[in-house]
Design a protein around this motif. Sequence first.
Motif, PDB file in Angstrom:
ATOM      1  N   TRP A 194      -2.584  13.395  -4.527  1.00 28.81           N
ATOM      2  CA  TRP A 194      -1.982  13.283  -5.850  1.00 28.81           C
ATOM      3  C   TRP A 194      -0.480  13.066  -5.699  1.00 28.81           C
ATOM      4  O   TRP A 194       0.104  13.340  -4.664  1.00 28.81           O
ATOM      5  CB  TRP A 194      -2.274  14.516  -6.704  1.00 28.81           C
TER       6      TRP A 194
ATOM      7  N   TRP B 147      -0.575  10.877 -11.072  1.00 27.75           N
ATOM      8  CA  TRP B 147      -1.942  10.427 -10.805  1.00 27.75           C
ATOM      9  C   TRP B 147      -2.613  11.353  -9.808  1.00 27.75           C
ATOM     10  O   TRP B 147      -1.960  12.056  -9.037  1.00 27.75           O
ATOM     11  CB  TRP B 147      -1.953   8.992 -10.257  1.00 27.75           C
TER      12      TRP B 147
ATOM     13  N   SER C 109      -9.180   6.695  -8.920  1.00 30.24           N
ATOM     14  CA  SER C 109      -8.165   7.416  -9.685  1.00 30.24           C
ATOM     15  C   SER C 109      -8.798   8.139 -10.869  1.00 30.24           C
ATOM     16  O   SER C 109      -9.876   7.774 -11.351  1.00 30.24           O
ATOM     17  CB  SER C 109      -7.076   6.464 -10.167  1.00 30.24           C
ATOM     18  N   THR C 110      -8.090   9.159 -11.338  1.00 34.77           N
ATOM     19  CA  THR C 110      -8.604  10.058 -12.361  1.00 34.77           C
ATOM     20  C   THR C 110      -9.117   9.342 -13.598  1.00 34.77           C
ATOM     21  O   THR C 110     -10.166   9.693 -14.140  1.00 34.77           O
ATOM     22  CB  THR C 110      -7.504  11.048 -12.761  1.00 34.77           C
TER      23      THR C 110
ATOM     24  N   ASN D 238      -6.680  -1.985  -5.673  1.00 35.78           N
ATOM     25  CA  ASN D 238      -6.555  -1.447  -7.028  1.00 35.78           C
ATOM     26  C   ASN D 238      -7.909  -0.967  -7.539  1.00 35.78           C
ATOM     27  O   ASN D 238      -8.958  -1.342  -7.014  1.00 35.78           O
ATOM     28  CB  ASN D 238      -5.924  -2.461  -7.997  1.00 35.78           C
ATOM     29  N   ASN D 239      -7.861  -0.120  -8.559  1.00 32.90           N
ATOM     30  CA  ASN D 239      -9.082   0.461  -9.114  1.00 32.90           C
ATOM     31  C   ASN D 239     -10.009  -0.586  -9.716  1.00 32.90           C
ATOM     32  O   ASN D 239     -11.228  -0.423  -9.708  1.00 32.90           O
ATOM     33  CB  ASN D 239      -8.713   1.489 -10.194  1.00 32.90           C
TER      34      ASN D 239
ATOM     35  N   ASP E 273      -5.926  10.854  -7.161  1.00 35.60           N
ATOM     36  CA  ASP E 273      -7.018  10.045  -6.631  1.00 35.60           C
ATOM     37  C   ASP E 273      -8.104  10.970  -6.093  1.00 35.60           C
ATOM     38  O   ASP E 273      -7.807  12.018  -5.513  1.00 35.60           O
ATOM     39  CB  ASP E 273      -6.520   9.123  -5.525  1.00 35.60           C
ATOM     40  N   ASN E 274      -9.348  10.565  -6.280  1.00 36.81           N
ATOM     41  CA  ASN E 274     -10.476  11.446  -6.002  1.00 36.81           C
ATOM     42  C   ASN E 274     -11.516  10.819  -5.080  1.00 36.81           C
ATOM     43  O   ASN E 274     -11.789   9.624  -5.176  1.00 36.81           O
ATOM     44  CB  ASN E 274     -11.179  11.805  -7.321  1.00 36.81           C
TER      45      ASN E 274
ATOM     46  N   GLU F 237      -1.627   0.224 -13.822  1.00 37.19           N
ATOM     47  CA  GLU F 237      -0.483   0.967 -13.302  1.00 37.19           C
ATOM     48  C   GLU F 237       0.841   0.329 -13.682  1.00 37.19           C
ATOM     49  O   GLU F 237       1.832   1.024 -13.955  1.00 37.19           O
ATOM     50  CB  GLU F 237      -0.607   1.111 -11.787  1.00 37.19           C
TER      51      GLU F 237
ATOM     52  N   THR G   7       4.211   7.967  -9.574  1.00 34.26           N
ATOM     53  CA  THR G   7       4.641   6.585  -9.356  1.00 34.26           C
ATOM     54  C   THR G   7       5.926   6.323 -10.119  1.00 34.26           C
ATOM     55  O   THR G   7       6.027   6.603 -11.314  1.00 34.26           O
ATOM     56  CB  THR G   7       3.558   5.597  -9.819  1.00 34.26           C
TER      57      THR G   7
ATOM     58  N   TRP H 295      -8.246   2.806  -0.510  1.00 30.86           N
ATOM     59  CA  TRP H 295      -7.033   2.036  -0.728  1.00 30.86           C
ATOM     60  C   TRP H 295      -6.403   1.675   0.618  1.00 30.86           C
ATOM     61  O   TRP H 295      -6.515   2.434   1.589  1.00 30.86           O
ATOM     62  CB  TRP H 295      -6.032   2.844  -1.540  1.00 30.86           C
TER      63      TRP H 295
END
Length: 347
Positions: A132, A257, A84-85, A63-64, A259-260, A173, A135, A36
């Motif tokens: 993590w 959220w 994201s998860t 964005n994802n 993120d991974n 989101e 938002t 990102w």
Amino acid sequence: MTAVLKLARSGAIALALGGLFGNSAMAADTLHIYNWTGYISQAMLDKFTKDTGIAVSLDTFDNNETLLAKLRGGSSGYDITVASTDFVPLMIAEKLIQPVNISELPNYDHLDAQWKKTTWDPGNVYSIPYFWGVTSYAVDTSLYKGPTDSLSLLFNPPAELQGKVGMFSAPTEVIALAMRYLDIEPCTTDPEKLKKVDALLQAQKPFVKIYDSAGIMGRLVSGETAISQVANGEALQARMQKPSLKFVFAKEGGVAWIDNLVVPTSAARPDLAKKFISFLMDPANAALQQKDVGYPTGVIGTEPMLPKEIATASEAQVPADYKKVVSPVCSEEAAKKYDLIWTRLRQ
């Protein structure tokens, strides 16, 4: 200005961080990262190259959905990325990311126990939490003097904020936060409930300055936007430059959220990706990340190495009764309906 702010805030950038430090690694050892925008510490990247001899090339997205399209397109050219998860199970199912067995890597013991038993990837076979947070929105209190306890301020802005609203460019989101405001359960396909979401976003649209997940901090600091959807870590970084900005833990709650880090199936150098993951699980390196980006990383033992203003920041003190809703993986039917809402909004 923190180190991370020196990164370009849009488009794709490449960082030649050198590969001639400290060991005999060849210059060809380059780790290709897709992340990102503005979501990584330059100081940490410099240290990684110095300590390992591995150069880094960084491209960015906002964005994802962009990430997913890139991975579905085949050979992405990236060794590691951040998802994201709610996107991780989908990527596993479509074989877009590969098993890494992160629990077998050095420094895994430093990962907080709560992130070792996740529902989306039990045992960290494919992923590990990167950052993590939650938002909600931030507002410039020098321009707006009224109450700041509700998401209504973002979706139904008063006159002094109209035309100065910033929203994400990620449909999942934006819709998730709208659902939180309307107290609608995530992933609903109920037509009447989705009509309410659509009506809310359409009513807000005339007051929105921009839909863009990149450059949020810069717009808030410059005054281009006076209120913006934002995650708490980025809001912290913005407030450090402009003290009148306030991140709001609204009474309706917000979207939580995680993120991974994941390794694409097409990665040319998964071995370098594993070294990078292990490097980030070292508390000293995780602290560099948190210091520069503003979010907790999931690695324990970072607190003593953080500046006081980061460790005690109001944006990081999530109220105990704050309603945090983690967006789950929605059905294909739900995703299609949300796409229709978004397409209509952006016409």
